[in-house]
Design a protein around this motif. Structure first.
Motif, mmCIF file in Angstrom:
data_model
loop_
_atom_site.group_PDB
_atom_site.id
_atom_site.type_symbol
_atom_site.label_atom_id
_atom_site.label_comp_id
_atom_site.label_asym_id
_atom_site.label_seq_id
_atom_site.Cartn_x
_atom_site.Cartn_y
_atom_site.Cartn_z
ATOM 1 N N LYS A 105 0.834 -1.207 0.000
ATOM 2 C CA LYS A 105 0.000 0.000 0.000
ATOM 3 C C LYS A 105 0.868 1.257 0.000
ATOM 4 O O LYS A 105 0.384 2.352 -0.281
ATOM 5 N N ALA A 106 2.137 1.087 0.327
ATOM 6 C CA ALA A 106 3.094 2.194 0.326
ATOM 7 C C ALA A 106 4.008 2.151 -0.899
ATOM 8 O O ALA A 106 4.922 2.965 -1.019
ATOM 9 N N ASP A 107 3.751 1.232 -1.805
ATOM 10 C CA ASP A 107 4.570 1.076 -3.004
ATOM 11 C C ASP A 107 3.892 1.834 -4.152
ATOM 12 O O ASP A 107 2.777 1.508 -4.559
ATOM 13 N N LYS A 108 4.568 2.829 -4.648
ATOM 14 C CA LYS A 108 3.981 3.713 -5.668
ATOM 15 C C LYS A 108 3.523 2.946 -6.909
ATOM 16 O O LYS A 108 2.465 3.247 -7.472
ATOM 17 N N GLU A 109 4.293 1.961 -7.329
ATOM 18 C CA GLU A 109 3.934 1.189 -8.521
ATOM 19 C C GLU A 109 2.579 0.495 -8.341
ATOM 20 O O GLU A 109 1.739 0.511 -9.249
ATOM 21 N N GLU A 127 -0.713 7.189 3.612
ATOM 22 C CA GLU A 127 -0.872 8.645 3.641
ATOM 23 C C GLU A 127 0.123 9.361 2.737
ATOM 24 O O GLU A 127 -0.226 10.346 2.089
ATOM 25 N N ASP A 128 1.358 8.868 2.697
ATOM 26 C CA ASP A 128 2.361 9.511 1.843
ATOM 27 C C ASP A 128 1.937 9.502 0.383
ATOM 28 O O ASP A 128 2.141 10.482 -0.340
ATOM 29 N N LEU A 129 1.342 8.422 -0.065
ATOM 30 C CA LEU A 129 0.923 8.342 -1.460
ATOM 31 C C LEU A 129 -0.393 9.080 -1.703
ATOM 32 O O LEU A 129 -0.658 9.517 -2.820
ATOM 33 N N GLN A 130 -1.181 9.272 -0.675
ATOM 34 C CA GLN A 130 -2.370 10.114 -0.809
ATOM 35 C C GLN A 130 -1.965 11.580 -0.953
ATOM 36 O O GLN A 130 -2.767 12.411 -1.371
ATOM 37 N N GLN A 142 -9.229 9.259 -13.266
ATOM 38 C CA GLN A 142 -10.068 8.074 -13.403
ATOM 39 C C GLN A 142 -11.453 8.333 -12.806
ATOM 40 O O GLN A 142 -12.461 7.925 -13.347
ATOM 41 N N ASN A 143 -11.479 9.036 -11.676
ATOM 42 C CA ASN A 143 -12.752 9.336 -11.006
ATOM 43 C C ASN A 143 -12.565 10.597 -10.166
ATOM 44 O O ASN A 143 -11.840 10.576 -9.172
ATOM 45 N N GLY A 144 -13.201 11.654 -10.559
ATOM 46 C CA GLY A 144 -13.048 12.929 -9.871
ATOM 47 C C GLY A 144 -13.357 12.885 -8.382
ATOM 48 O O GLY A 144 -12.759 13.610 -7.586
ATOM 49 N N PHE A 145 -14.265 12.022 -8.001
ATOM 50 C CA PHE A 145 -14.635 11.927 -6.591
ATOM 51 C C PHE A 145 -13.526 11.323 -5.727
ATOM 52 O O PHE A 145 -13.585 11.377 -4.504
ATOM 53 N N ALA A 146 -12.496 10.775 -6.356
ATOM 54 C CA ALA A 146 -11.350 10.240 -5.608
ATOM 55 C C ALA A 146 -10.623 11.350 -4.853
ATOM 56 O O ALA A 146 -9.856 11.078 -3.924
ATOM 57 N N LEU A 147 -10.866 12.589 -5.217
ATOM 58 C CA LEU A 147 -10.261 13.727 -4.522
ATOM 59 C C LEU A 147 -10.528 13.655 -3.021
ATOM 60 O O LEU A 147 -9.720 14.117 -2.215
ATOM 61 N N GLU A 148 -11.619 13.058 -2.655
ATOM 62 C CA GLU A 148 -11.982 12.894 -1.238
ATOM 63 C C GLU A 148 -10.858 12.243 -0.436
ATOM 64 O O GLU A 148 -10.691 12.526 0.748
ATOM 65 N N TYR A 149 -10.058 11.377 -1.058
ATOM 66 C CA TYR A 149 -9.031 10.619 -0.344
ATOM 67 C C TYR A 149 -7.630 11.211 -0.485
ATOM 68 O O TYR A 149 -6.665 10.647 0.012
#
Length: 168
Positions: A105-109, A127-130, A142-149
């Protein structure tokens, strides 16, 4: 012999898309054989939840993630950390990232592949990747609502917000 520990039965159930295992062993069922078990199963990957721990640790059985990424939920911890298995899962369904190991979950790939498949997979990234602009931009494309995260900082980033608004 427990049918839920029988690799051939589990593989057939997964292949057939069965979702409901009888948790009783063959010795408790009259005339139970593999074909009978498959006949009583319904459609869907959640059948893996009823498989034995031994089978949940079997990489061949867990190939089910190629057809249904969320089947990763029922894999043992070692397979939830297996780069090959998890990559197949998130490519098939980005939400499978929820069941990946903390390290993946912390791996960017891995996170990038997940958000490309479904932007909401950003929810399960570390959190770092968020807070990673590249990851978040891909998610909101991909999905504008992903901005929430996304991180607070990226939620205030005009370019990120504009991309999110364009999508929805």
């Amino acid at each position: 012999i427990e049918l839920k520990a029988d690799k051939e039965v589990v593989m057939e159930a997964v292949t057939q898309g069965a979702w409901h295992w009888s948790s009783r062993s063959a010795s408790n069922k009259r005339e139970a054989d593999r074909n009978d078990v498959v006949k009583i199963l319904w459609r869907g990957w959640p059948s893996l939840q009823y498989a034995s721990n031994e089978l949940k640790a079997d990489k061949e059985v867990m190939e089910a993630v190629k057809q249904a990424g969320p089947a990763l939920k029922y894999a043992c911890e070692d397979l939830q950390a297996d780069r090959e298995i998890v990559m197949e899962a998130v490519k098939q369904n980005g939400f499978a990232l929820e069941y990946a190991s903390i390290e993946l979950k912390a791996d960017k790939e891995f996170v990038m592949e997940a958000v490309k498949e479904h932007g909401f997979a950003l929810k399960y990234a570390c959190e770092d990747l968020q807070a990673d602009r590249e990851i978040v931009m891909e998610a909101v494309k991909q999905n504008g609502f992903a901005l929430e995260y996304a991180s607070i900082e990226l939620k205030a980033d005009k370019e990120v917000v504009m991309e999110a608004v364009k999508q929805d």
